[in-house]
Design a protein around this motif. Structure first.
Motif, PDB file in Angstrom:
ATOM      1  N   GLY A  28      15.175  25.859 -18.246  1.00  0.00           N
ATOM      2  CA  GLY A  28      15.228  26.645 -17.030  1.00  0.00           C
ATOM      3  C   GLY A  28      14.022  27.566 -16.952  1.00  0.00           C
ATOM      4  N   SER A  29      12.838  27.001 -17.216  1.00  0.00           N
ATOM      5  CA  SER A  29      11.616  27.813 -17.213  1.00  0.00           C
ATOM      6  C   SER A  29      11.282  28.291 -15.809  1.00  0.00           C
ATOM      7  CB  SER A  29      10.446  26.990 -17.771  1.00  0.00           C
ATOM      8  OG  SER A  29      10.707  26.586 -19.097  1.00  0.00           O
ATOM      9  N   ASP A  30      10.567  29.416 -15.752  1.00  0.00           N
ATOM     10  CA  ASP A  30      10.141  29.943 -14.463  1.00  0.00           C
ATOM     11  C   ASP A  30       8.702  30.437 -14.566  1.00  0.00           C
ATOM     12  OD1 ASP A  30      10.307  32.302 -15.883  1.00  0.00           O
ATOM     13  OD2 ASP A  30      11.565  33.351 -14.423  1.00  0.00           O
ATOM     14  N   GLY A  31       8.228  31.081 -13.508  1.00  0.00           N
ATOM     15  CA  GLY A  31       6.848  31.543 -13.482  1.00  0.00           C
ATOM     16  C   GLY A  31       6.528  32.610 -14.507  1.00  0.00           C
ATOM     17  N   TYR A  32       7.553  33.236 -15.073  1.00  0.00           N
ATOM     18  CA  TYR A  32       7.341  34.269 -16.082  1.00  0.00           C
ATOM     19  C   TYR A  32       7.333  33.718 -17.511  1.00  0.00           C
ATOM     20  CZ  TYR A  32       8.399  37.644 -12.373  1.00  0.00           C
ATOM     21  OH  TYR A  32       8.392  38.377 -11.216  1.00  0.00           O
ATOM     22  N   SER A  33       7.859  32.508 -17.705  1.00  0.00           N
ATOM     23  CA  SER A  33       8.022  31.970 -19.056  1.00  0.00           C
ATOM     24  C   SER A  33       6.728  31.994 -19.851  1.00  0.00           C
ATOM     25  CB  SER A  33       8.564  30.531 -18.994  1.00  0.00           C
ATOM     26  OG  SER A  33       9.846  30.488 -18.419  1.00  0.00           O
ATOM     27  N   GLY A  34       5.632  31.559 -19.216  1.00  0.00           N
ATOM     28  CA  GLY A  34       4.362  31.431 -19.917  1.00  0.00           C
ATOM     29  C   GLY A  34       3.643  32.733 -20.170  1.00  0.00           C
ATOM     30  N   CYS A  46      15.596  29.198 -31.136  1.00  0.00           N
ATOM     31  CA  CYS A  46      15.191  30.241 -30.188  1.00  0.00           C
ATOM     32  C   CYS A  46      14.919  29.572 -28.850  1.00  0.00           C
ATOM     33  CB  CYS A  46      13.953  30.988 -30.671  1.00  0.00           C
ATOM     34  SG  CYS A  46      14.322  32.386 -31.748  1.00  0.00           S
ATOM     35  N   PHE A  47      15.600  30.022 -27.826  1.00  0.00           N
ATOM     36  CA  PHE A  47      15.621  29.355 -26.527  1.00  0.00           C
ATOM     37  C   PHE A  47      15.173  30.326 -25.444  1.00  0.00           C
ATOM     38  CE2 PHE A  47      17.799  25.668 -24.398  1.00  0.00           C
ATOM     39  CZ  PHE A  47      17.543  26.048 -23.092  1.00  0.00           C
ATOM     40  N   THR A  48      13.991  30.099 -24.884  1.00  0.00           N
ATOM     41  CA  THR A  48      13.515  30.955 -23.799  1.00  0.00           C
ATOM     42  C   THR A  48      13.985  30.406 -22.458  1.00  0.00           C
ATOM     43  OG1 THR A  48      11.406  29.811 -23.404  1.00  0.00           O
ATOM     44  CG2 THR A  48      11.452  31.456 -25.173  1.00  0.00           C
ATOM     45  N   THR A  49      14.317  31.290 -21.534  1.00  0.00           N
ATOM     46  CA  THR A  49      14.778  30.830 -20.224  1.00  0.00           C
ATOM     47  C   THR A  49      14.494  31.873 -19.152  1.00  0.00           C
ATOM     48  OG1 THR A  49      16.670  29.992 -18.954  1.00  0.00           O
ATOM     49  CG2 THR A  49      17.141  31.707 -20.583  1.00  0.00           C
ATOM     50  N   GLY A  50      14.113  31.384 -17.971  1.00  0.00           N
ATOM     51  CA  GLY A  50      13.914  32.254 -16.826  1.00  0.00           C
ATOM     52  C   GLY A  50      14.957  32.036 -15.753  1.00  0.00           C
ATOM     53  N   ARG A  51      15.671  30.904 -15.859  1.00  0.00           N
ATOM     54  CA  ARG A  51      16.669  30.557 -14.853  1.00  0.00           C
ATOM     55  C   ARG A  51      18.094  30.788 -15.341  1.00  0.00           C
ATOM     56  NH1 ARG A  51      15.416  30.314  -9.986  1.00  0.00           N
ATOM     57  NH2 ARG A  51      16.674  28.489  -9.486  1.00  0.00           N
ATOM     58  N   GLY A  52      18.236  31.170 -16.627  1.00  0.00           N
ATOM     59  CA  GLY A  52      19.553  31.541 -17.125  1.00  0.00           C
ATOM     60  C   GLY A  52      20.278  30.498 -17.942  1.00  0.00           C
ATOM     61  N   SER A  53      19.556  29.552 -18.551  1.00  0.00           N
ATOM     62  CA  SER A  53      20.213  28.554 -19.400  1.00  0.00           C
ATOM     63  C   SER A  53      20.882  29.252 -20.582  1.00  0.00           C
ATOM     64  CB  SER A  53      19.190  27.543 -19.915  1.00  0.00           C
ATOM     65  OG  SER A  53      18.565  26.863 -18.843  1.00  0.00           O
ATOM     66  N   ALA A  54      22.155  28.993 -20.778  1.00  0.00           N
ATOM     67  CA  ALA A  54      22.907  29.631 -21.869  1.00  0.00           C
ATOM     68  C   ALA A  54      23.305  28.567 -22.880  1.00  0.00           C
ATOM     69  CB  ALA A  54      24.131  30.354 -21.318  1.00  0.00           C
ATOM     70  N   TYR A  55      22.327  28.151 -23.672  1.00  0.00           N
ATOM     71  CA  TYR A  55      22.538  27.048 -24.615  1.00  0.00           C
ATOM     72  C   TYR A  55      23.078  27.590 -25.938  1.00  0.00           C
ATOM     73  CZ  TYR A  55      21.569  22.987 -27.508  1.00  0.00           C
ATOM     74  OH  TYR A  55      21.693  21.931 -28.369  1.00  0.00           O
ATOM     75  N   GLY A  56      24.257  27.134 -26.329  1.00  0.00           N
ATOM     76  CA  GLY A  56      24.932  27.684 -27.500  1.00  0.00           C
ATOM     77  C   GLY A  56      24.528  27.081 -28.824  1.00  0.00           C
ATOM     78  N   CYS A  57      24.639  25.764 -28.974  1.00  0.00           N
ATOM     79  CA  CYS A  57      24.268  25.040 -30.198  1.00  0.00           C
ATOM     80  C   CYS A  57      25.052  25.508 -31.415  1.00  0.00           C
ATOM     81  CB  CYS A  57      22.768  25.164 -30.473  1.00  0.00           C
ATOM     82  SG  CYS A  57      22.186  24.013 -31.755  1.00  0.00           S
ATOM     83  N   ALA A  58      26.312  25.061 -31.525  1.00  0.00           N
ATOM     84  CA  ALA A  58      27.170  25.481 -32.626  1.00  0.00           C
ATOM     85  C   ALA A  58      26.630  25.132 -34.020  1.00  0.00           C
ATOM     86  CB  ALA A  58      28.562  24.893 -32.439  1.00  0.00           C
ATOM     87  N   PRO A  59      25.964  23.991 -34.231  1.00  0.00           N
ATOM     88  CA  PRO A  59      25.505  23.703 -35.604  1.00  0.00           C
ATOM     89  C   PRO A  59      24.504  24.719 -36.139  1.00  0.00           C
ATOM     90  CG  PRO A  59      25.453  21.716 -34.258  1.00  0.00           C
ATOM     91  CD  PRO A  59      25.692  22.860 -33.333  1.00  0.00           C
ATOM     92  N   SER A  60      23.660  25.273 -35.277  1.00  0.00           N
ATOM     93  CA  SER A  60      22.668  26.265 -35.670  1.00  0.00           C
ATOM     94  C   SER A  60      22.660  27.362 -34.609  1.00  0.00           C
ATOM     95  CB  SER A  60      21.268  25.636 -35.766  1.00  0.00           C
ATOM     96  OG  SER A  60      21.227  24.607 -36.744  1.00  0.00           O
ATOM     97  N   PRO A  61      22.721  28.636 -35.007  1.00  0.00           N
ATOM     98  CA  PRO A  61      22.776  29.714 -34.014  1.00  0.00           C
ATOM     99  C   PRO A  61      21.621  29.634 -33.021  1.00  0.00           C
ATOM    100  CG  PRO A  61      23.161  30.572 -36.221  1.00  0.00           C
ATOM    101  CD  PRO A  61      22.740  29.150 -36.381  1.00  0.00           C
TER     102      PRO A  61
END
Length: 271
Positions: A38-44, A183-198
């Motif tokens: 969910g990248s946006d214009g601020y991500s970079g 580590c998950f960067t997002t500008g659109r609000g992706s809420a990725y959990g990934c139970a095997p690794s925080p």
């Protein structure tokens, strides 16, 4: 029978797991999977460079980081190949790019068919803008190795793993390869959990942080606001990585989500 066998194997592991005692250890045991969704214009200009600064700190302490999502570095691969420790590493990355060009062509697609509608709504206009920001997650260290999807990562430092850009598939490959934190960067609000690794979520701007503070772990929008530098935010991310690796729960762990995000790379066109 398959489920029963799996449960039995886990039960057999429990006595050994319960016998483990907490003890201090080096950050060299951390392998960080780098994701942007969910990248946006601020991500970079905020979250991705800040994560790159954190990666540089982790590598300096002996740890490792896995950069991935090959369709989302397209057009910026030269920023990685020129940092390769030897020509063979650069050549392997270019070979994966060529594979992707063929892969998308035979599935009636093209590598330039990116960014997504959500990315465009967030201010990205071309794959080159998206790719330049995505590569920033990898920091400035040398590229030590290139791996294929889910291949065990054995090199230390910054490495690359060939994966689709689709985040659950990409992160699944990273975890299979040895990533013990995401580590998950997002500008659109992706809420990725990934139970095997925080999974730590890094918001690219303050408006997103204010809207989704319950899901986001760090507000990199402070860079845009002028209240923190990229280096300061990188230090903060690095410290949060250490705390999470030491047992501090991420936001997704507190909410208990991430159990359904194991998504192997299925057959067919997956960007």
């Amino acid at each position: 029978k398959t489920v029963a066998k799996g449960i039995a194997l886990v039960k057999d592991m429990l006595p050994r797991a319960n016998a483990v005692q907490r003890e201090p250890c080096s950050a060299e045991h951390i392998t960080l999977g780098l994701q942007c969704g969910g990248s946006d214009g601020y991500s970079g200009i905020s979250a991705n460079p800040a994560l790159g600064a954190a990666v540089d700190l982790l590598v300096a302490h002996g740890g490792s980081a896995i950069l991935s999502e090959t369709p989302e570095i397209y057009g910026a691969e030269h920023l990685l190949t020129r940092r390769a420790v030897q020509p063979a590493v650069a050549e392997k990355l270019i070979a994966r790019i060529r594979w992707w060009e063929h892969y998308t062509q035979i599935n009636d697609g093209e590598m330039n068919n990116n960014p997504s509608p959500g990315n465009k709504a967030g201010g990205l206009t071309t794959i080159l803008e998206k790719s330049l920001g995505a590569v920033a997650k990898g920091g400035t260290r040398n590229l030590q190795a290139v791996y294929e999807y889910a291949e065990p990562v054995t090199a230390r430092g910054l490495v690359y793993m060939d994966t689709p850009g689709y985040d659950p598939v990409s992160a699944t490959g990273q975890v299979a390869g040895g990533a013990n934190l995401i580590c998950f960067t997002t500008g659109r609000g992706s809420a990725y959990g990934c139970a095997p690794s925080p999974s730590l979520k890094l918001a690219t701007h303050t408006a997103l942080w204010q809207r989704q503070e319950e899901d986001m772990d760090i507000n990199c929008g402070e860079i845009i606001d002028g209240s923190a530098s990229v280096a300061e935010m990188g230090q903060r991310i690095f410290e949060r990585v250490l705390a999470t690796a030491s047992g501090a729960p991420s936001k997704s762990e507190r909410h208990g989500y991430g159990q359904n995000e194991f998504v192997p790379w299925q057959v067919g066109a997956v960007m």
